[in-house]
Design a protein around this motif. Sequence first.
Motif, PDB file in Angstrom:
ATOM      1  N   THR A  44       1.676   4.319  -3.115  1.00  0.00           N
ATOM      2  CA  THR A  44       1.105   5.653  -2.807  1.00  0.00           C
ATOM      3  C   THR A  44       2.702   6.859  -2.022  1.00  0.00           C
ATOM      4  O   THR A  44       2.806   7.508  -2.751  1.00  0.00           O
ATOM      5  CB  THR A  44       0.539   5.982  -1.632  1.00  0.00           C
ATOM      6  OG1 THR A  44       1.014   5.043  -0.860  1.00  0.00           O
ATOM      7  CG2 THR A  44      -1.377   5.116  -1.924  1.00  0.00           C
ATOM      8  N   LYS A  76       1.063  -1.122  -0.193  1.00  0.00           N
ATOM      9  CA  LYS A  76       0.025   0.256   0.350  1.00  0.00           C
ATOM     10  C   LYS A  76       1.159   1.060  -0.033  1.00  0.00           C
ATOM     11  O   LYS A  76       1.003   1.971  -1.003  1.00  0.00           O
ATOM     12  CB  LYS A  76      -1.503   0.264   1.023  1.00  0.00           C
ATOM     13  CG  LYS A  76      -1.790   1.056   1.485  1.00  0.00           C
ATOM     14  CD  LYS A  76      -2.564   1.087   2.030  1.00  0.00           C
ATOM     15  CE  LYS A  76      -2.114   1.229   3.869  1.00  0.00           C
ATOM     16  NZ  LYS A  76      -3.314   1.012   4.789  1.00  0.00           N
ATOM     17  N   LYS A 129      -7.218   4.065  -5.749  1.00  0.00           N
ATOM     18  CA  LYS A 129      -8.633   3.944  -5.720  1.00  0.00           C
ATOM     19  C   LYS A 129      -8.529   2.872  -7.176  1.00  0.00           C
ATOM     20  O   LYS A 129      -9.366   3.771  -8.069  1.00  0.00           O
ATOM     21  CB  LYS A 129      -8.807   5.273  -5.800  1.00  0.00           C
ATOM     22  CG  LYS A 129      -8.647   6.101  -4.923  1.00  0.00           C
ATOM     23  CD  LYS A 129      -9.355   5.488  -3.295  1.00  0.00           C
ATOM     24  CE  LYS A 129      -8.336   6.148  -2.282  1.00  0.00           C
ATOM     25  NZ  LYS A 129      -9.636   5.915  -0.973  1.00  0.00           N
ATOM     26  N   LYS A 130      -7.805   2.523  -7.729  1.00  0.00           N
ATOM     27  CA  LYS A 130      -8.237   0.787  -8.937  1.00  0.00           C
ATOM     28  C   LYS A 130      -8.605   0.052  -8.529  1.00  0.00           C
ATOM     29  O   LYS A 130      -8.797  -0.388  -7.778  1.00  0.00           O
ATOM     30  CB  LYS A 130      -7.013   0.968  -9.597  1.00  0.00           C
ATOM     31  CG  LYS A 130      -6.040   2.336  -9.855  1.00  0.00           C
ATOM     32  CD  LYS A 130      -4.333   1.905  -9.986  1.00  0.00           C
ATOM     33  CE  LYS A 130      -4.783   1.493 -11.225  1.00  0.00           C
ATOM     34  NZ  LYS A 130      -2.805   1.129 -12.287  1.00  0.00           N
ATOM     35  N   SER A 179      -7.868  -5.738   1.142  1.00  0.00           N
ATOM     36  CA  SER A 179      -8.921  -4.656   0.949  1.00  0.00           C
ATOM     37  C   SER A 179      -9.047  -4.674   3.118  1.00  0.00           C
ATOM     38  O   SER A 179      -8.738  -4.561   3.502  1.00  0.00           O
ATOM     39  CB  SER A 179     -10.020  -5.038   0.139  1.00  0.00           C
ATOM     40  OG  SER A 179     -10.794  -5.912   1.992  1.00  0.00           O
ATOM     41  N   ARG A 180      -9.930  -3.401   2.724  1.00  0.00           N
ATOM     42  CA  ARG A 180     -10.670  -2.968   4.385  1.00  0.00           C
ATOM     43  C   ARG A 180     -11.528  -3.632   4.815  1.00  0.00           C
ATOM     44  O   ARG A 180     -12.281  -3.777   5.699  1.00  0.00           O
ATOM     45  CB  ARG A 180     -10.996  -1.413   3.703  1.00  0.00           C
ATOM     46  CG  ARG A 180     -12.768  -1.394   3.066  1.00  0.00           C
ATOM     47  CD  ARG A 180     -13.319  -0.344   3.525  1.00  0.00           C
ATOM     48  NE  ARG A 180     -14.224   0.555   2.258  1.00  0.00           N
ATOM     49  CZ  ARG A 180     -15.267   0.389   2.570  1.00  0.00           C
ATOM     50  NH1 ARG A 180     -15.240   0.323   3.887  1.00  0.00           N
ATOM     51  NH2 ARG A 180     -16.382   0.676   2.026  1.00  0.00           N
ATOM     52  N   ASN A 190      -3.341  -1.989  -5.616  1.00  0.00           N
ATOM     53  CA  ASN A 190      -4.320  -0.542  -6.318  1.00  0.00           C
ATOM     54  C   ASN A 190      -5.645  -0.335  -5.598  1.00  0.00           C
ATOM     55  O   ASN A 190      -6.315   0.938  -5.894  1.00  0.00           O
ATOM     56  CB  ASN A 190      -5.164  -1.879  -7.094  1.00  0.00           C
ATOM     57  CG  ASN A 190      -4.151  -2.418  -8.287  1.00  0.00           C
ATOM     58  OD1 ASN A 190      -3.267  -1.845  -8.326  1.00  0.00           O
ATOM     59  ND2 ASN A 190      -5.191  -3.459  -9.005  1.00  0.00           N
ATOM     60  N   ASN A 191      -6.326  -0.799  -4.460  1.00  0.00           N
ATOM     61  CA  ASN A 191      -6.787  -0.386  -3.738  1.00  0.00           C
ATOM     62  C   ASN A 191      -6.157   1.498  -2.264  1.00  0.00           C
ATOM     63  O   ASN A 191      -7.364   2.158  -2.882  1.00  0.00           O
ATOM     64  CB  ASN A 191      -7.247  -0.930  -2.556  1.00  0.00           C
ATOM     65  CG  ASN A 191      -7.976  -2.970  -2.507  1.00  0.00           C
ATOM     66  OD1 ASN A 191      -9.213  -2.158  -4.011  1.00  0.00           O
ATOM     67  ND2 ASN A 191      -7.866  -3.023  -1.943  1.00  0.00           N
ATOM     68  N   LYS A 200     -18.532  -4.742  -6.275  1.00  0.00           N
ATOM     69  CA  LYS A 200     -19.514  -3.811  -6.506  1.00  0.00           C
ATOM     70  C   LYS A 200     -20.444  -4.552  -7.045  1.00  0.00           C
ATOM     71  O   LYS A 200     -21.010  -3.417  -7.912  1.00  0.00           O
ATOM     72  CB  LYS A 200     -19.365  -2.374  -6.016  1.00  0.00           C
ATOM     73  CG  LYS A 200     -18.110  -2.245  -5.454  1.00  0.00           C
ATOM     74  CD  LYS A 200     -18.229  -1.437  -4.181  1.00  0.00           C
ATOM     75  CE  LYS A 200     -16.804  -1.513  -3.642  1.00  0.00           C
ATOM     76  NZ  LYS A 200     -17.759  -1.431  -2.217  1.00  0.00           N
TER      77      LYS A 200
END
Length: 493
Positions: free
Chosen positions: A81, A77, A302-303, A374-375, A298-299, A432
């Motif tokens: 970034t 992560k 934000k991809k 993920s979260r 990616n998370n 989603k």
Amino acid sequence: MKSFLVNIFKSQFFKNSAWTTADVILYPLFMIVATPFFINHLGAEQYGLWMLINVVVQVMNALNFGLGDSTIKEVSKHHATHVYEQLNKSFNRNLSLAIVLLFCCLLLGFCTSKIIAHQGWFNINQVDMSKAMLTLVLFSCSAGLKFIEQVFLSVFKGLQRFDIAARLSMLSRLSVLGSAVVVVYGGFDILMIVKVTLLLNIINLIVQATVVLKYTPISSLIPRFAITDYHEVLQNNGWYWLQSVIALFGFLSDRIIIGQLSDLKTVGYYSIAALVGSQIHNVLLTFGSFIFPKVSANNALKKGSSQIYFVSRFLIAGLGWSVIVFLLLFGDVIFKWWLGEAVFMASYHYIKLYLAFVAVIILIIVPYYFINGSRFVKINSLFEMVLRVTHVLAMYFSYRYYGMDGLLWSLIIVTIINIPFQYFLFNKLILKEFNIRESLYPLLPALAIVFLVLSTSVWLNMVLLAGIVMLFKWIYYNKVKYIIKNFMPKGNA
């Protein structure tokens, strides 16, 4: 499709896969080859004592507190970034925790050795007792050092350099195994084995630390213990730790139940089936772990990761089911050659049913790593808890009424019932999408493989094989073909 495959062979993914495969296969292979040597030179009693102490030490893995998965997620992560200060902070927190766990292992090993000696467990004679207990304490220290190694190797996995992690892992494991062979050949006992093992583990940690500093963004290996970090530790590591503890005891639960309700001979035959099936599953788990850092990155950016999902499930399910179907169709020849006639006759039925179980449970691998990246990590812990609890309850009661067949079928049926719920939550929270069909369709090829286990007709086998291929093409291959056509960079044909 051709250019897609060419790109795979040239990619970092192929390097990761090749080295990881070597790491996964070589150590168990060499261990199998070396086992008769150890038994012949140490004697059955000393070898049994060595293996018994290893089992006690393996239970200490439950202390890992999610170090591996947490490090992978945090490194991937923050690397994505470019927040390297936070990356170093997360790494240092887990390194500090690993050192604390090292001392916990030492303390636990010392206390366990005193209890075993006082209570006279495991029927160890008094002549060997003091040496065996010292061996246990030193092995506990080696187990604690492995937590530090886990953090070092996870840094490379978080950077998606599984090839480097695999090479360091191979060096560590094969050097220890090779040294054990040399020590035993020299006429020494298990106490000398564990002393040399401990020394080599320290040397390997020094090598790994050097490589981490040279090839990663990590700037310091000095631990900084801070009690105030406990909240971050629980938040970042707690759910991963819970998953690993549940999985560890869930993995042992079938053998515990069989050992309690059956006899040692049955446990032995069943263990052969579990060995075959678990090795297939472990290899696929290792390949699946490539997904984790990519999804986490990616998370952070934000991809979306839906394309990775469909491609990875095609590769992992396709590989796993191909091996399982091959073993179901030709296993009678392969396993008879490996096991011998008598052991083959006693264990082959268990092997087939366990392969059917693996054909179903491999479906959880890709969603598992996606959710961990993920979260929604706690969803995996919840699913793992529900799956393992229902496994244990079903196995216990089914064995009482239907014996070994009932136990194995309960594993298969309970997993089939549980997976659609995981897929439903996965589709809703991660992809989603609210699509009940996508929660059920991935199961269809696995169900056809289960029916293949039941078939005793060559013609029905051919029909089922054709059905498995068509279902896999319809549900898995066509989706990947669409992604390659519309989303992948065009290469040379």
